[in-house]
Motif scaffolding. Structure first.
Motif, short mmCIF file in Angstrom:
data_model
loop_
_atom_site.label_atom_id
_atom_site.label_comp_id
_atom_site.label_asym_id
_atom_site.label_seq_id
_atom_site.Cartn_x
_atom_site.Cartn_y
_atom_site.Cartn_z
N CYS A 19 -33.20 115.88 -4.97
CA CYS A 19 -33.00 114.73 -5.63
C CYS A 19 -33.25 113.32 -5.00
O CYS A 19 -32.28 113.10 -4.28
N PRO A 20 -34.26 112.69 -5.21
CA PRO A 20 -34.30 111.42 -4.30
C PRO A 20 -33.05 110.34 -4.66
O PRO A 20 -32.78 109.49 -3.96
N PHE A 21 -32.65 110.51 -6.07
CA PHE A 21 -31.42 109.55 -6.40
C PHE A 21 -30.06 110.03 -5.88
O PHE A 21 -29.43 109.18 -5.39
N CYS A 22 -30.17 111.32 -5.47
CA CYS A 22 -28.83 111.79 -4.84
C CYS A 22 -29.06 111.41 -3.29
O CYS A 22 -27.91 110.93 -2.93
N ILE A 23 -30.13 111.32 -2.77
CA ILE A 23 -30.17 111.03 -1.41
C ILE A 23 -29.77 109.54 -1.23
O ILE A 23 -29.22 109.10 -0.09
N ARG A 24 -30.08 108.71 -2.20
CA ARG A 24 -29.59 107.35 -2.04
C ARG A 24 -27.96 107.30 -1.81
O ARG A 24 -27.56 106.59 -0.85
N ALA A 25 -27.46 107.79 -2.70
CA ALA A 25 -25.70 107.82 -2.71
C ALA A 25 -25.43 108.44 -1.28
O ALA A 25 -24.55 108.05 -0.60
N GLU A 26 -26.10 109.57 -0.88
CA GLU A 26 -25.59 110.32 0.42
C GLU A 26 -25.83 109.64 1.72
O GLU A 26 -25.20 109.61 2.65
N MET A 27 -27.07 108.84 1.56
CA MET A 27 -27.61 107.88 2.79
C MET A 27 -26.42 106.91 2.80
O MET A 27 -25.91 106.61 3.99
N VAL A 28 -25.80 106.30 1.86
CA VAL A 28 -24.87 105.16 1.92
C VAL A 28 -23.57 105.80 2.30
O VAL A 28 -22.79 105.26 3.27
N ALA A 29 -23.19 107.10 1.86
CA ALA A 29 -22.01 107.58 2.02
C ALA A 29 -21.76 107.97 3.63
O ALA A 29 -20.76 107.82 4.13
N HIS A 30 -22.94 108.49 4.27
CA HIS A 30 -22.82 108.83 5.75
C HIS A 30 -22.78 107.68 6.39
O HIS A 30 -22.19 107.60 7.35
N TYR A 31 -23.83 106.44 6.03
CA TYR A 31 -23.85 105.57 7.03
C TYR A 31 -22.73 104.59 6.92
O TYR A 31 -22.09 104.08 7.96
N LYS A 32 -21.99 104.35 5.82
CA LYS A 32 -20.84 103.64 5.65
C LYS A 32 -19.59 104.50 6.00
O LYS A 32 -18.28 104.06 6.26
N ARG A 33 -19.79 105.61 6.69
CA ARG A 33 -18.67 106.72 7.01
C ARG A 33 -17.44 106.72 6.12
O ARG A 33 -16.41 106.69 6.16
N VAL A 34 -18.03 106.91 4.60
CA VAL A 34 -17.14 107.20 3.81
C VAL A 34 -16.74 108.74 3.39
O VAL A 34 -17.76 109.64 3.24
N ALA A 74 -24.02 104.08 -4.95
CA ALA A 74 -24.37 103.55 -3.59
C ALA A 74 -23.46 102.11 -3.34
O ALA A 74 -22.98 101.73 -1.97
N ARG A 75 -23.62 101.25 -4.38
CA ARG A 75 -23.02 99.98 -4.12
C ARG A 75 -21.47 100.18 -4.05
O ARG A 75 -20.67 99.49 -3.10
N HIS A 76 -20.91 101.26 -4.77
CA HIS A 76 -19.40 101.25 -4.68
C HIS A 76 -18.99 101.85 -3.27
O HIS A 76 -18.07 101.51 -2.53
N LEU A 77 -20.04 102.70 -2.56
CA LEU A 77 -19.75 103.20 -1.40
C LEU A 77 -19.73 102.19 -0.48
O LEU A 77 -19.01 102.29 0.48
N ASP A 78 -20.79 101.55 -0.81
CA ASP A 78 -20.89 100.38 0.26
C ASP A 78 -19.59 99.57 0.54
O ASP A 78 -19.04 99.12 1.59
N GLU A 79 -19.05 99.05 -0.67
CA GLU A 79 -17.89 98.50 -0.93
C GLU A 79 -16.68 98.95 -0.24
O GLU A 79 -15.74 98.09 0.37
N ILE A 80 -16.53 100.43 -0.29
CA ILE A 80 -15.43 101.00 0.33
C ILE A 80 -15.54 101.35 1.59
O ILE A 80 -14.53 101.94 2.28
N GLY A 81 -16.80 101.28 2.17
CA GLY A 81 -17.03 102.06 3.60
C GLY A 81 -16.56 101.08 4.69
O GLY A 81 -15.97 99.87 4.47
N ASP A 82 -17.46 101.46 5.75
CA ASP A 82 -17.03 100.87 7.00
C ASP A 82 -17.44 99.47 7.11
O ASP A 82 -18.69 99.13 7.01
N VAL A 83 -16.90 98.48 7.26
CA VAL A 83 -17.31 96.90 7.24
C VAL A 83 -17.87 96.50 8.15
O VAL A 83 -18.80 95.61 8.27
N LEU A 84 -17.96 97.53 9.38
CA LEU A 84 -18.86 97.02 10.56
C LEU A 84 -20.06 97.66 10.54
O LEU A 84 -20.85 97.55 11.73
N ARG A 85 -20.47 98.25 9.57
CA ARG A 85 -21.87 99.07 9.34
C ARG A 85 -22.52 98.31 8.15
O ARG A 85 -22.55 98.84 7.07
N PRO A 86 -22.86 97.19 8.10
CA PRO A 86 -23.55 96.35 6.95
C PRO A 86 -24.89 96.89 6.35
O PRO A 86 -25.51 97.56 7.31
#
Length: 217
Positions: A9-24, A66-78
């Motif tokens: 699912c491409p929509f799911c990949i959006r969330a997965e990308m941000v979760a991994h990148y932001k280390r959530v 994705a936006r929520h995961l960005d907000e709670i994730g690693d601030v050093l990975r913008p």
């Protein structure tokens, strides 16, 4: 937290990308494609991704997650702000039917977790055959035609924003563009222009997401 999703699912990949990148830290749970009940119980609609919090509450909509995961994730990975990708998205949209005809029959042939049962595969096939107005068998028989259309689209894409050209950071444009291009890696011998292939592989590494190049059909 748990992230409920499908692998294809491409929509799911959006969330997965941000979760991994932001280390959530999220537990990824793959639902069967015909499991309507779980989705309805959590968000009242049959859709993924779904982010479920530790208190049992849940949210849907991929970009909201994705936006929520960005907000709670690693601030050093913008995540870099949006640029102008209208021309790229318009080019992808023009090839949408050809893309669907290539991908939908292959989705159920790759041993993905959401299609682990015959009923899940049948559920998906019935819905997607209605969408493309042809059987999966016909879509597969037309592979050469659809590949030609998609390859022409890929060859004409404007330059994609390589993370390595932006300090090894992810951009919100990547969150929108990468999932669809990544899924095209499931089509065997599809001619990716070198720059497009490099983009897909760079974003995949940066976000610890998988492509399908090694098991394309």
């Amino acid at each position: 937290m748990r992230l409920y999703l499908y692998d294809h699912c491409p929509f799911c990949i959006r969330a997965e990308m941000v979760a991994h990148y932001k280390r959530v830290p999220v537990e990824q749970v793959y639902l069967l494609n015909d499991d309507e009940a779980s989705c309805l119980a959590m968000i009242g609609a049959k859709q993924v991704p779904i982010l479920q919090f530790d208190d049992g509450s849940a949210m849907g909509e991929s970009l909201d997650i994705a936006r929520h995961l960005d907000e709670i994730g690693d601030v050093l990975r913008p995540i870099r702000p949006h640029g102008d990708t209208e021309a790229i998205r318009a080019q992808l949209d023009r090839a949408r039917l050809a893309i669907w005809c290539l991908l939908f029959p292959r989705d159920i042939a790759l041993d993905l977790p959401e299609f682990a049962t015959a009923s899940a595969r049948d559920y998906f096939q019935a819905k997607k055959e209605q969408l493309i107005q042809r059987s999966f068998a016909q879509a597969l028989a037309e592979t050469a035609e659809h590949k030609a259309a998609v390859e022409a689209m890929l060859a004409g894409l404007p330059a994609l924003p390589l993370p390595s050209e932006h300090g090894g950071t992810l951009g919100w444009d990547d969150v929108l563009l990468y999932p669809g291009l990544r899924n095209l890696s499931m089509v065997r011998d599809l001619a990716f222009p070198p720059a497009v292939r490099a983009y897909v592989e760079e974003v995949a590494r940066l976000t610890a997401t998988t492509t399908y190049f090694d098991r394309a059909r």
